[in-house]
Motif scaffolding. Structure first.
Motif, PDB file in Angstrom:
ATOM      1  N   SER A 240       3.631  -1.268  -4.702  1.00 34.58           N
ATOM      2  CA  SER A 240       2.913  -0.527  -3.659  1.00 34.58           C
ATOM      3  C   SER A 240       1.954  -1.472  -2.902  1.00 34.58           C
ATOM      4  O   SER A 240       1.850  -1.420  -1.678  1.00 34.58           O
ATOM      5  CB  SER A 240       2.151   0.607  -4.342  1.00 34.58           C
ATOM      6  N   TYR A 241       1.285  -2.341  -3.659  1.00 34.06           N
ATOM      7  CA  TYR A 241       0.351  -3.287  -3.044  1.00 34.06           C
ATOM      8  C   TYR A 241       1.081  -4.243  -2.099  1.00 34.06           C
ATOM      9  O   TYR A 241       0.612  -4.539  -1.002  1.00 34.06           O
ATOM     10  CB  TYR A 241      -0.385  -4.052  -4.147  1.00 34.06           C
TER      11      TYR A 241
ATOM     12  N   LYS B 212       1.903  -2.550   1.155  1.00 44.79           N
ATOM     13  CA  LYS B 212       0.715  -2.434   2.021  1.00 44.79           C
ATOM     14  C   LYS B 212       0.333  -3.794   2.608  1.00 44.79           C
ATOM     15  O   LYS B 212      -0.053  -3.889   3.764  1.00 44.79           O
ATOM     16  CB  LYS B 212      -0.450  -1.840   1.233  1.00 44.79           C
TER      17      LYS B 212
ATOM     18  N   ASN C 293       3.245   1.098 -14.959  1.00 46.10           N
ATOM     19  CA  ASN C 293       2.224   1.421 -13.965  1.00 46.10           C
ATOM     20  C   ASN C 293       1.827   0.182 -13.159  1.00 46.10           C
ATOM     21  O   ASN C 293       1.685   0.223 -11.936  1.00 46.10           O
ATOM     22  CB  ASN C 293       1.007   1.950 -14.725  1.00 46.10           C
ATOM     23  N   TYR C 294       1.663  -0.924 -13.896  1.00 49.67           N
ATOM     24  CA  TYR C 294       1.259  -2.182 -13.257  1.00 49.67           C
ATOM     25  C   TYR C 294       2.301  -2.603 -12.206  1.00 49.67           C
ATOM     26  O   TYR C 294       1.963  -2.910 -11.068  1.00 49.67           O
ATOM     27  CB  TYR C 294       1.090  -3.271 -14.317  1.00 49.67           C
ATOM     28  N   TYR C 295       3.591  -2.565 -12.616  1.00 52.21           N
ATOM     29  CA  TYR C 295       4.621  -3.025 -11.679  1.00 52.21           C
ATOM     30  C   TYR C 295       4.801  -2.049 -10.505  1.00 52.21           C
ATOM     31  O   TYR C 295       5.107  -2.462  -9.389  1.00 52.21           O
ATOM     32  CB  TYR C 295       5.933  -3.293 -12.421  1.00 52.21           C
TER      33      TYR C 295
ATOM     34  N   ASN D 280       2.307  -0.286  -9.193  1.00 48.61           N
ATOM     35  CA  ASN D 280       1.167  -0.592  -8.325  1.00 48.61           C
ATOM     36  C   ASN D 280       1.374  -1.901  -7.571  1.00 48.61           C
ATOM     37  O   ASN D 280       1.007  -2.015  -6.402  1.00 48.61           O
ATOM     38  CB  ASN D 280      -0.122  -0.692  -9.151  1.00 48.61           C
ATOM     39  N   LEU D 281       1.969  -2.874  -8.281  1.00 50.82           N
ATOM     40  CA  LEU D 281       2.212  -4.166  -7.641  1.00 50.82           C
ATOM     41  C   LEU D 281       3.145  -4.007  -6.449  1.00 50.82           C
ATOM     42  O   LEU D 281       2.923  -4.580  -5.368  1.00 50.82           O
ATOM     43  CB  LEU D 281       2.816  -5.137  -8.675  1.00 50.82           C
TER      44      LEU D 281
ATOM     45  N   MET E 177       0.331  -6.212  11.070  1.00 48.09           N
ATOM     46  CA  MET E 177      -0.771  -5.935  12.000  1.00 48.09           C
ATOM     47  C   MET E 177      -1.523  -7.202  12.384  1.00 48.09           C
ATOM     48  O   MET E 177      -1.933  -7.362  13.534  1.00 48.09           O
ATOM     49  CB  MET E 177      -1.737  -4.937  11.384  1.00 48.09           C
ATOM     50  N   TYR E 178      -1.703  -8.082  11.406  1.00 44.86           N
ATOM     51  CA  TYR E 178      -2.352  -9.370  11.708  1.00 44.86           C
ATOM     52  C   TYR E 178      -1.529 -10.128  12.742  1.00 44.86           C
ATOM     53  O   TYR E 178      -2.068 -10.655  13.715  1.00 44.86           O
ATOM     54  CB  TYR E 178      -2.498 -10.221  10.437  1.00 44.86           C
TER      55      TYR E 178
ATOM     56  N   ASN F  48       1.597   1.401 -19.325  1.00 44.03           N
ATOM     57  CA  ASN F  48       0.697   0.513 -18.574  1.00 44.03           C
ATOM     58  C   ASN F  48       1.465  -0.569 -17.829  1.00 44.03           C
ATOM     59  O   ASN F  48       1.118  -0.920 -16.702  1.00 44.03           O
ATOM     60  CB  ASN F  48      -0.311  -0.140 -19.528  1.00 44.03           C
ATOM     61  N   ILE F  49       2.495  -1.101 -18.503  1.00 45.28           N
ATOM     62  CA  ILE F  49       3.301  -2.157 -17.859  1.00 45.28           C
ATOM     63  C   ILE F  49       4.041  -1.567 -16.649  1.00 45.28           C
ATOM     64  O   ILE F  49       4.051  -2.150 -15.565  1.00 45.28           O
ATOM     65  CB  ILE F  49       4.287  -2.789 -18.871  1.00 45.28           C
TER      66      ILE F  49
ATOM     67  N   LYS G 215       2.549  -4.473   5.506  1.00 45.25           N
ATOM     68  CA  LYS G 215       2.146  -3.722   6.707  1.00 45.25           C
ATOM     69  C   LYS G 215       0.933  -4.390   7.370  1.00 45.25           C
ATOM     70  O   LYS G 215       0.864  -4.513   8.587  1.00 45.25           O
ATOM     71  CB  LYS G 215       1.775  -2.290   6.315  1.00 45.25           C
ATOM     72  N   LEU G 216       0.001  -4.807   6.511  1.00 48.37           N
ATOM     73  CA  LEU G 216      -1.196  -5.477   7.043  1.00 48.37           C
ATOM     74  C   LEU G 216      -0.822  -6.791   7.718  1.00 48.37           C
ATOM     75  O   LEU G 216      -1.332  -7.106   8.802  1.00 48.37           O
ATOM     76  CB  LEU G 216      -2.189  -5.748   5.912  1.00 48.37           C
TER      77      LEU G 216
END
Lengths: 415, 140
Positions: free
Chosen positions: B38-39, B42, B31-33, B35-36, B49-50, B28-29, B45-46
């Motif tokens: 990956s977030y 993203k 996975n969390y890092y 995902n962090l 675009m802004y 889980n730990i 990238k956003l």
């Protein structure tokens, strides 16, 4: 003459030593004999000595003191615990009688001794009675009516100042409950503790009056009189038939050999296991659940839940946070994809309007990232066909002549 | 506290803790890092675009009122109809030679609101000097 004497044999254990004494009880008080000391490794010798004294004086009571810290004074008798009545309306209770296999016929609580010592001094003013036995403070707040509250404070390893602070905390705690401060403190000391007394007197805002007496003398006194002994020894409430162990106790040496051998705490101990099963507490049930009789093992078991809870807690936390992040990632990804699609859609629309230019006028159309459908009026057929098929080579361009010399075009293409 | 001296249940709980640590907590730990990371990619990238579209504030939740308000501030004729629970049909009329303003509006719509254009589809209809552009927005 020897055989007609009533003798009290007293013993107690302090740290790793057993202390034994006996005294001849007379109408004018008791005559104490020598005190003997046995190391706990000499327990058999110590018991043997008690047996010898018993055989020497057939009319004896073997008296001991409960130094358990789980004693408390209550207003109501709990039939499931061992208790002693120490006031008209008070009982001192503890979980069980724990005397090992040492012969004992009368067993007293320090609270009973304290009450006996000070009962005549009590009045309607609140008095804090403190007994200092085996480095433990047995404290009770009492008036002539009853004992209002009791505490036992262990002092081993504490400095005198820390002890004084704990006593002060107890006084404060009682004040919070009853809004009453004790008028003064009566302190019964079994050991000479001048330093402790000095610090208590310095630190506490109350007058402290002291009495010093040895545990043996206090016990000889307690067992020396039938009324006194029978009113305040610790009974096992396990069995009512044993409720009057000392009913036959007599100041005039009338205790029979039979009653002495049959009605004593040794016999009570033998009947304890069945009864204790009945009196089992929740914590004991918990201990049994974990399948051990060792008191420290359930504690270890309970402690072992800490890493498990920590591991599960950390896992749960990270899973929740991870789920939140996944949700955020999904939103961000959708936003990114939408943005890219929107840019592409706008580019296509711009290209189409640019391709039509002055050669045509759109009547209606659909522009998407997967298909194009256009319908309008055309003026320059070939330039329009050329520019649209340049953009979408697989597109289908068609024209229809209208009545008013106009020409309608339509263009369909997949992207 | 010697492990040897502990009871069987204590040993079992400790073993369970170790097993849970390795098969549940650590994954889980990790996975969390992951995902962090990956977030953050993203988000970067956003952010790009802004910046590219000169938008300062991040996209807000779509609500009919706020969307209507901002569309009406740019265009004189805007109509918004709710089609389904999460879908709204937007029709905007603009003068034919002012199509660029609608392009800019649509291009940045997903950076201003958490919405997407359904099927990436724009419908155009001639209204003499005006052109009507219709599209459906879908809440993210």
């Amino acid at each position: 003459m020897h055989n007609r004497q009533y003798v009290t044999i007293t013993h107690y254990k302090e740290r790793e030593f057993y202390y034994l004494s006996h005294a001849i009880q007379t109408d004018n008080g008791f005559i104490p004999k020598e005190i003997e000391q046995f190391h706990e490794s000499e327990k058999d010798k110590f018991i043997e000595h008690i047996r010898t004294l018993q055989s020497e004086y057939p009319h004896t009571q073997i008296v001991s003191l409960s130094l358990s810290t789980n004693q408390k004074v209550t207003q109501k008798e709990d039939k499931n615990r061992v208790s002693a009545k120490i006031f008209n309306s008070n009982f001192v209770e503890q979980d069980k009688i724990d005397i090992g296999n040492i012969p004992t016929t009368l067993y007293f609580s320090p609270f009973a001794i304290l009450y006996e010592e000070y009962k005549d001094k009590l009045d309607n003013k609140l008095t804090l009675l403190i007994g200092y036995f085996d480095r433990k403070l047995y404290m009770m707040f009492a008036t002539e009516e009853k004992i209002h509250q009791s505490w036992v404070i262990g002092t081993r390893g504490l400095t005198e100042k820390q002890i004084a602070f704990r006593v002060y905390k107890s006084i404060k705690a009682y004040y919070k409950m009853s809004y009453k401060f004790a008028d003064h403190i009566e302190m019964l000391l079994s050991d000479d503790s001048p330093k402790l007394l000095k610090v208590l007197r310095e630190e506490l805002p109350l007058t402290i009056l002291t009495t010093q007496n040895s545990i043996h003398n206090l016990l000889h006194h307690m067992a020396g009189d039938q009324k006194r002994a029978s009113s305040s020894y610790i009974r096992s409430s396990i069995s009512a038939e044993y409720a009057s162990i000392v009913n036959n106790l007599d100041n005039n040496l009338a205790v029979s050999v039979n009653s002495n051998s049959n009605h004593n705490l040794e016999n009570l101990r033998l009947s304890e296991p069945d009864a204790i099963r009945k009196d089992i507490s929740f914590f004991d049930k918990l201990k049994l659940f974990f399948g051990t009789k060792n008191a420290s093992k359930p504690r270890h078991t309970l402690l072992s839940f800490i890493p498990l809870l920590f591991v599960l807690g950390a896992g749960g936390y990270y899973q929740l946070e991870s789920d939140k992040l996944l949700n955020n990632i999904e939103v961000a990804q959708s936003q990114l994809s939408s943005q890219i699609d929107n840019e592409l859609l706008i580019k296509k629309s711009k290209d189409i309007f640019l391709a039509m230019g002055k050669n045509a006028e759109l009547k209606n159309g659909l522009v998407s990232n997967s298909k194009i459908k256009l319908k309008g009026i055309v003026w320059g057929i070939e330039p329009l066909r050329e520019s649209l098929t340049t953009l979408y080579p697989k597109g289908k361009f068609s024209i229809t002549a209208l009545e008013n010399f106009r020409t309608e075009f339509s263009f369909i293409s997949k992207v | 506290m010697s492990l040897k001296a502990t009871s069987l249940i204590t040993k079992f709980i400790l073993l369970l803790s170790v097993v849970a640590l390795f098969i549940w907590t650590i994954p889980n730990i990790v996975n969390y890092y992951t995902n962090l990371k990956s977030y953050r990619v993203k988000e970067k990238k956003l952010d790009y675009m802004y910046d590219k579209n000169h938008i300062i504030s991040k996209a807000e939740e779509f609500t009919l009122d706020s969307f209507k308000k901002s569309a009406n501030a740019i265009f004189s004729d805007v109509s918004i109809k709710q089609k389904k629970e999460q879908e709204y049909e937007v029709s905007i009329e603009v003068v034919k030679d002012k199509l660029d303003s609608i392009y800019t509006f649509i291009k940045t719509i997903s950076l201003n609101y958490l919405v997407t254009i359904k099927d990436n589809e724009l419908k155009f209809e001639d209204k003499k000097q005006f052109i009507e552009v219709t599209f459906i927005v879908e809440k993210l």
